[in-house]
Motif scaffolding. Structure first.
Motif, PDB file in Angstrom:
ATOM      1  N   ARG A   1       0.874  -1.206  -0.019  1.00  0.00           N
ATOM      2  CA  ARG A   1       0.197  -0.188  -0.188  1.00  0.00           C
ATOM      3  C   ARG A   1       0.720   1.170   0.018  1.00  0.00           C
ATOM      4  O   ARG A   1       1.914   1.215   0.630  1.00  0.00           O
ATOM      5  CB  ARG A   1      -0.937   0.036   1.218  1.00  0.00           C
ATOM      6  N   GLN A   2       0.207   2.400  -0.506  1.00  0.00           N
ATOM      7  CA  GLN A   2       1.069   3.571  -0.472  1.00  0.00           C
ATOM      8  C   GLN A   2       0.661   4.522   0.880  1.00  0.00           C
ATOM      9  O   GLN A   2      -0.421   4.256   1.251  1.00  0.00           O
ATOM     10  CB  GLN A   2       0.658   4.330  -1.710  1.00  0.00           C
ATOM     11  N   SER A   3       1.788   4.809   1.370  1.00  0.00           N
ATOM     12  CA  SER A   3       1.764   5.488   2.568  1.00  0.00           C
ATOM     13  C   SER A   3       2.272   6.768   2.683  1.00  0.00           C
ATOM     14  O   SER A   3       3.470   6.906   2.555  1.00  0.00           O
ATOM     15  CB  SER A   3       2.221   4.665   3.869  1.00  0.00           C
ATOM     16  N   ALA A   4       1.639   8.020   2.467  1.00  0.00           N
ATOM     17  CA  ALA A   4       2.354   9.362   2.171  1.00  0.00           C
ATOM     18  C   ALA A   4       3.133   9.299   0.816  1.00  0.00           C
ATOM     19  O   ALA A   4       2.526   8.965  -0.220  1.00  0.00           O
ATOM     20  CB  ALA A   4       3.135   9.677   3.326  1.00  0.00           C
ATOM     21  N   ASP A   5       4.363   9.566   1.012  1.00  0.00           N
ATOM     22  CA  ASP A   5       5.240   9.518  -0.165  1.00  0.00           C
ATOM     23  C   ASP A   5       5.706   8.341  -0.378  1.00  0.00           C
ATOM     24  O   ASP A   5       7.083   8.168  -1.457  1.00  0.00           O
ATOM     25  CB  ASP A   5       6.272  10.761  -0.251  1.00  0.00           C
ATOM     26  N   TYR A   6       5.612   7.122   0.112  1.00  0.00           N
ATOM     27  CA  TYR A   6       6.450   5.874  -0.286  1.00  0.00           C
ATOM     28  C   TYR A   6       5.709   4.723  -0.105  1.00  0.00           C
ATOM     29  O   TYR A   6       4.084   4.787   0.126  1.00  0.00           O
ATOM     30  CB  TYR A   6       7.434   5.893   1.061  1.00  0.00           C
ATOM     31  N   TRP A   7       5.922   3.767  -0.434  1.00  0.00           N
ATOM     32  CA  TRP A   7       5.066   2.425  -0.473  1.00  0.00           C
ATOM     33  C   TRP A   7       5.736   1.426   0.630  1.00  0.00           C
ATOM     34  O   TRP A   7       6.952   1.399   1.243  1.00  0.00           O
ATOM     35  CB  TRP A   7       5.548   1.624  -2.031  1.00  0.00           C
ATOM     36  N   VAL A   8       4.622   0.488   1.180  1.00  0.00           N
ATOM     37  CA  VAL A   8       4.983  -0.192   2.297  1.00  0.00           C
ATOM     38  C   VAL A   8       4.366  -1.561   1.877  1.00  0.00           C
ATOM     39  O   VAL A   8       3.334  -1.833   1.433  1.00  0.00           O
ATOM     40  CB  VAL A   8       4.517   0.038   3.498  1.00  0.00           C
TER      41      VAL A   8
ATOM     42  N   LEU B   1       2.245 -11.293   5.364  1.00  0.00           N
ATOM     43  CA  LEU B   1       1.203 -11.796   6.094  1.00  0.00           C
ATOM     44  C   LEU B   1       1.558 -12.845   7.256  1.00  0.00           C
ATOM     45  O   LEU B   1       1.268 -13.150   8.117  1.00  0.00           O
ATOM     46  CB  LEU B   1       0.187 -12.123   5.647  1.00  0.00           C
ATOM     47  N   GLU B   2       2.849 -13.628   6.750  1.00  0.00           N
ATOM     48  CA  GLU B   2       2.948 -15.094   7.217  1.00  0.00           C
ATOM     49  C   GLU B   2       3.912 -14.520   8.663  1.00  0.00           C
ATOM     50  O   GLU B   2       4.044 -15.416   9.529  1.00  0.00           O
ATOM     51  CB  GLU B   2       3.929 -15.939   6.679  1.00  0.00           C
ATOM     52  N   ASN B   3       4.750 -13.579   8.527  1.00  0.00           N
ATOM     53  CA  ASN B   3       5.569 -13.233   9.571  1.00  0.00           C
ATOM     54  C   ASN B   3       5.742 -11.696  10.080  1.00  0.00           C
ATOM     55  O   ASN B   3       6.118 -11.518  11.026  1.00  0.00           O
ATOM     56  CB  ASN B   3       7.105 -13.533   9.233  1.00  0.00           C
ATOM     57  N   GLY B   4       4.921 -10.857   9.579  1.00  0.00           N
ATOM     58  CA  GLY B   4       4.851  -9.443   9.973  1.00  0.00           C
ATOM     59  C   GLY B   4       5.970  -8.446   9.508  1.00  0.00           C
ATOM     60  O   GLY B   4       5.824  -7.387   9.864  1.00  0.00           O
ATOM     61  N   LEU B   5       6.776  -8.873   8.681  1.00  0.00           N
ATOM     62  CA  LEU B   5       7.877  -8.369   8.333  1.00  0.00           C
ATOM     63  C   LEU B   5       7.274  -7.234   7.258  1.00  0.00           C
ATOM     64  O   LEU B   5       6.416  -7.399   6.446  1.00  0.00           O
ATOM     65  CB  LEU B   5       9.116  -9.044   7.731  1.00  0.00           C
ATOM     66  N   VAL B   6       8.120  -6.023   7.171  1.00  0.00           N
ATOM     67  CA  VAL B   6       7.922  -5.078   6.298  1.00  0.00           C
ATOM     68  C   VAL B   6       9.063  -4.550   5.535  1.00  0.00           C
ATOM     69  O   VAL B   6      10.145  -4.706   5.960  1.00  0.00           O
ATOM     70  CB  VAL B   6       6.980  -3.859   6.928  1.00  0.00           C
ATOM     71  N   GLY B   7       8.605  -4.040   4.246  1.00  0.00           N
ATOM     72  CA  GLY B   7       9.766  -3.208   3.596  1.00  0.00           C
ATOM     73  C   GLY B   7       9.329  -1.983   2.960  1.00  0.00           C
ATOM     74  O   GLY B   7       7.821  -1.770   2.837  1.00  0.00           O
ATOM     75  N   GLN B   8      10.063  -1.003   2.821  1.00  0.00           N
ATOM     76  CA  GLN B   8       9.617   0.356   2.441  1.00  0.00           C
ATOM     77  C   GLN B   8      10.424   0.718   1.316  1.00  0.00           C
ATOM     78  O   GLN B   8      11.656   0.790   1.405  1.00  0.00           O
ATOM     79  CB  GLN B   8       9.455   1.344   3.687  1.00  0.00           C
ATOM     80  N   GLY B   9       9.847   1.546   0.366  1.00  0.00           N
ATOM     81  CA  GLY B   9      10.575   2.055  -0.899  1.00  0.00           C
ATOM     82  C   GLY B   9       9.743   3.322  -1.375  1.00  0.00           C
ATOM     83  O   GLY B   9       8.369   3.509  -1.113  1.00  0.00           O
ATOM     84  N   ASN B  10      10.484   3.736  -2.404  1.00  0.00           N
ATOM     85  CA  ASN B  10       9.665   4.837  -3.192  1.00  0.00           C
ATOM     86  C   ASN B  10       8.802   4.208  -4.221  1.00  0.00           C
ATOM     87  O   ASN B  10       8.015   5.227  -4.728  1.00  0.00           O
ATOM     88  CB  ASN B  10      10.880   5.876  -3.754  1.00  0.00           C
ATOM     89  N   THR B  11       9.059   3.069  -4.492  1.00  0.00           N
ATOM     90  CA  THR B  11       8.039   2.335  -5.560  1.00  0.00           C
ATOM     91  C   THR B  11       7.574   0.883  -4.922  1.00  0.00           C
ATOM     92  O   THR B  11       8.310   0.555  -4.120  1.00  0.00           O
ATOM     93  CB  THR B  11       8.794   2.028  -6.909  1.00  0.00           C
ATOM     94  N   PRO B  12       6.648   0.621  -5.577  1.00  0.00           N
ATOM     95  CA  PRO B  12       5.973  -0.789  -5.095  1.00  0.00           C
ATOM     96  C   PRO B  12       7.274  -1.773  -5.190  1.00  0.00           C
ATOM     97  O   PRO B  12       7.467  -2.894  -4.327  1.00  0.00           O
ATOM     98  CB  PRO B  12       4.871  -1.151  -5.883  1.00  0.00           C
ATOM     99  N   GLU B  13       7.802  -1.780  -6.267  1.00  0.00           N
ATOM    100  CA  GLU B  13       8.934  -2.792  -6.401  1.00  0.00           C
ATOM    101  C   GLU B  13      10.131  -2.800  -5.461  1.00  0.00           C
ATOM    102  O   GLU B  13      10.630  -3.762  -5.062  1.00  0.00           O
ATOM    103  CB  GLU B  13       9.550  -2.657  -7.826  1.00  0.00           C
TER     104      GLU B  13
END
Length: 71
Positions: A10-17, A21-33
């Protein structure tokens, strides 16, 4: 570890997160990729630690945590 993961992006402000679901880990970047690439790195790092340390906690994401991420 498992061979595939369920991911929500999902997009959140100016970045993508991206959220695994299996482990709750997240990644953040300027694009979905980029957010997915960061999530892959987090999963790989976690997998290394998880395999070497039996005390590391692994749990799927709760419905409340998913709701919080989506709202």
């Amino acid at each position: 570890m498992i061979d595939f993961y369920s991911v929500i992006i999902r997009q959140s402000a100016d970045y993508w997160v991206s959220l695994c679901l299996e482990n709750g880990l997240v990644g953040q970047g300027n694009t979905p990729e980029q957010s997915i690439d960061k999530l892959k790195q987090a999963i790989e790092s976690f997998s290394e630690v998880y395999e070497s340390d039996p005390d590391v906690y692994l749990s799927p994401l709760s419905i409340n945590e998913l709701h919080e991420f989506l709202t």
